[in-house]
Scaffold this motif. Structure first.
Motif, short mmCIF file in Angstrom:
data_model
loop_
_atom_site.label_atom_id
_atom_site.label_comp_id
_atom_site.label_asym_id
_atom_site.label_seq_id
_atom_site.Cartn_x
_atom_site.Cartn_y
_atom_site.Cartn_z
N THR A 214 0.84 -1.19 0.00
CA THR A 214 0.00 0.00 0.00
C THR A 214 0.88 1.24 0.00
O THR A 214 1.80 1.36 0.81
CB THR A 214 -0.91 0.02 1.24
N GLY A 215 0.61 2.14 -0.91
CA GLY A 215 1.40 3.36 -0.98
C GLY A 215 0.91 4.28 -2.08
O GLY A 215 -0.11 4.02 -2.73
N GLU A 216 1.64 5.33 -2.29
CA GLU A 216 1.28 6.31 -3.30
C GLU A 216 1.74 5.83 -4.67
O GLU A 216 2.87 5.38 -4.84
CB GLU A 216 1.91 7.66 -2.98
N ILE A 217 0.84 5.92 -5.64
CA ILE A 217 1.17 5.53 -7.01
C ILE A 217 0.71 6.63 -7.96
O ILE A 217 -0.08 7.51 -7.59
CB ILE A 217 0.50 4.20 -7.40
N GLU A 218 1.19 6.57 -9.16
CA GLU A 218 0.76 7.48 -10.21
C GLU A 218 -0.15 6.72 -11.15
O GLU A 218 0.24 5.70 -11.72
CB GLU A 218 1.96 8.05 -10.97
N LEU A 219 -1.36 7.21 -11.29
CA LEU A 219 -2.37 6.58 -12.13
C LEU A 219 -2.48 7.37 -13.42
O LEU A 219 -2.80 8.55 -13.41
CB LEU A 219 -3.70 6.55 -11.40
N GLU A 220 -2.19 6.72 -14.53
CA GLU A 220 -2.23 7.37 -15.83
C GLU A 220 -3.07 6.52 -16.77
O GLU A 220 -2.66 5.42 -17.16
CB GLU A 220 -0.83 7.56 -16.41
N TYR A 245 2.89 -12.38 0.61
CA TYR A 245 3.68 -11.48 1.44
C TYR A 245 3.08 -10.08 1.38
O TYR A 245 2.53 -9.67 0.35
CB TYR A 245 5.13 -11.42 0.95
N ALA A 246 3.20 -9.37 2.48
CA ALA A 246 2.72 -7.99 2.56
C ALA A 246 3.83 -7.08 3.04
O ALA A 246 4.70 -7.50 3.82
CB ALA A 246 1.52 -7.88 3.50
N SER A 247 3.81 -5.85 2.59
CA SER A 247 4.82 -4.88 3.00
C SER A 247 4.50 -4.34 4.38
O SER A 247 3.40 -4.53 4.92
CB SER A 247 4.88 -3.72 1.99
N TRP A 248 5.46 -3.65 4.96
CA TRP A 248 5.29 -3.00 6.25
C TRP A 248 4.12 -2.02 6.22
O TRP A 248 3.38 -1.89 7.20
CB TRP A 248 6.58 -2.27 6.62
N ALA A 249 3.94 -1.32 5.10
CA ALA A 249 2.89 -0.31 5.00
C ALA A 249 1.51 -0.94 5.05
O ALA A 249 0.60 -0.44 5.73
CB ALA A 249 3.06 0.50 3.71
N THR A 250 1.33 -2.05 4.34
CA THR A 250 0.04 -2.74 4.35
C THR A 250 -0.25 -3.31 5.72
O THR A 250 -1.38 -3.22 6.22
CB THR A 250 0.03 -3.86 3.30
N ARG A 251 0.76 -3.85 6.36
CA ARG A 251 0.56 -4.43 7.69
C ARG A 251 0.11 -3.36 8.69
O ARG A 251 -0.77 -3.61 9.52
CB ARG A 251 1.85 -5.10 8.15
N GLU A 252 0.70 -2.17 8.63
CA GLU A 252 0.33 -1.10 9.55
C GLU A 252 -1.14 -0.71 9.40
O GLU A 252 -1.80 -0.36 10.38
CB GLU A 252 1.22 0.12 9.32
N ARG A 276 13.52 -2.93 4.53
CA ARG A 276 12.16 -2.78 5.01
C ARG A 276 11.62 -4.11 5.48
O ARG A 276 11.98 -5.17 4.96
CB ARG A 276 11.26 -2.22 3.90
N ARG A 277 10.71 -4.06 6.44
CA ARG A 277 10.17 -5.27 7.03
C ARG A 277 9.01 -5.81 6.18
O ARG A 277 8.17 -5.03 5.72
CB ARG A 277 9.67 -4.99 8.45
N VAL A 278 9.00 -7.12 5.96
CA VAL A 278 7.93 -7.74 5.20
C VAL A 278 7.29 -8.83 6.05
O VAL A 278 7.89 -9.32 7.02
CB VAL A 278 8.42 -8.32 3.86
N TYR A 279 6.07 -9.23 5.67
CA TYR A 279 5.29 -10.16 6.49
C TYR A 279 4.66 -11.24 5.62
O TYR A 279 4.15 -10.96 4.52
CB TYR A 279 4.19 -9.40 7.23
N LEU A 280 4.68 -12.47 6.13
CA LEU A 280 3.96 -13.56 5.52
C LEU A 280 2.53 -13.54 6.04
O LEU A 280 2.29 -13.42 7.23
CB LEU A 280 4.63 -14.90 5.88
N ILE A 281 1.57 -13.66 5.12
CA ILE A 281 0.17 -13.67 5.50
C ILE A 281 -0.26 -15.09 5.84
O ILE A 281 0.03 -16.04 5.12
CB ILE A 281 -0.72 -13.15 4.36
N GLY A 282 -0.97 -15.22 6.97
CA GLY A 282 -1.50 -16.51 7.37
C GLY A 282 -0.66 -17.19 8.44
O GLY A 282 0.39 -16.72 8.83
#
Length: 282
Positions: A214-220, A245-252, A276-282
């Protein structure tokens, strides 16, 4: 401590005038309220599209109509009329226009502050959740099966993935030959979709890895770009067969949800200066 708040309409924190429309936002701490007053003749593709530079409205709306009527048409062709006294939810990827001779007035919760604004250049910068999937060992499987059988299996995979994207309200952005990039306006839905895609792939004899960020993206137009896209791909590359896997931002964003996160530690993600910290889902 419980906080009591009230705000009068007519004293907004921001106002934007667009063709046939007047947009207001009211900030109340962590809550943002919006009010739109759209005149007969207002149409998203004529009023907002030249500003946003996107083919359709890519914002998720939740609100209530106070007066007037609005017609909404989604990217898939579904249509809905919203009338006075009705609550509504409109998913990203839609056209909309005012019906009749009465102004359409609504109130929305957490409206995008970027709605109706140009973000510079020919793209719109938004915060969203990206899902990247990839078939594990696709080259070996293709060699094993042969071109014809692999092509048939890949077609079944694509149908299964698109079915889950539709189910969880994801937007397909692109395919990578043996994977997908999809956009979601909710982090939990992106993770649920990734898990469902993994199960669906397993049912047809494939293993899929997935990454969510999850983060800022540019939509074109119909494409996305920016560092966030690369991060999602790097996170997906860390996952093993059948893993999400999920990023630190998604987990927060999902602290307190019933989704299980297993810390996989700090990882090097190409393009970022720090681990950066990453997470396994489940």
């Amino acid at each position: 401590m419980v906080k009591l708040q009230r705000r009068p309409f007519g004293e907004p924190d921001s106002v934007r005038e667009v063709p046939f429309g007047h947009l207001e936002t009211y900030d109340m701490g962590e809550i943002r309220i919006g009010r739109s007053i759209l005149q007969p003749g207002w149409r998203w593709s004529e009023s907002i599209k030249p500003i946003s530079k996107t083919e359709l409205c890519e914002y998720h709306h939740i609100g209530v109509c106070l007066s007037g009527r609005m017609r909404v048409q989604t990217r898939e062709g579904a249509e809905l009329t919203i009338a006075a006294g009705q609550f509504y939810e409109i998913t990203a990827g839609h056209e909309a226009w005012v019906e009749g001779d009465e102004p359409y007035i609504n109130i929305e919760w957490q409206p995008s502050v970027a709605f109706g604004e140009a973000q510079g250049g020919d793209f719109d910068r938004i915060v969203a959740t990206l899902l990247v999937t990839d078939i594990v060992n696709s080259t070996a499987r293709a060699t094993e099966l042969g071109d014809g059988a692999w092509r048939d299996l890949l077609a079944r995979h694509d149908v299964a993935v698109r079915s889950q994207l539709d189910r969880f309200r994801g937007r397909e952005v692109s395919t990578t030959g043996d994977g997908f990039v999809a956009l979601f306006d909710g982090a939990e839905r992106a993770i649920r979709a990734a898990q469902a895609i993994g199960r669906a792939a397993s049912d047809i004899g494939l293993e899929v890895r997935a990454g969510v960020h999850t983060g800022e993206i540019e939509l074109e137009a119909d494409n996305v770009r920016g560092v966030g896209v690369h991060i999602a791909a790097r996170v997906a590359a860390l996952a093993g067969p059948g893993e999400v896997y999920a990023s630190w931002a998604t987990r927060e964003l999902l602290v307190g949800s019933d989704i299980g996160f297993t810390d996989r530690g700090l990882q090097e993600l190409k393009g970022l200066s720090e681990q950066r910290r990453v997470y396994l889902i489940g």
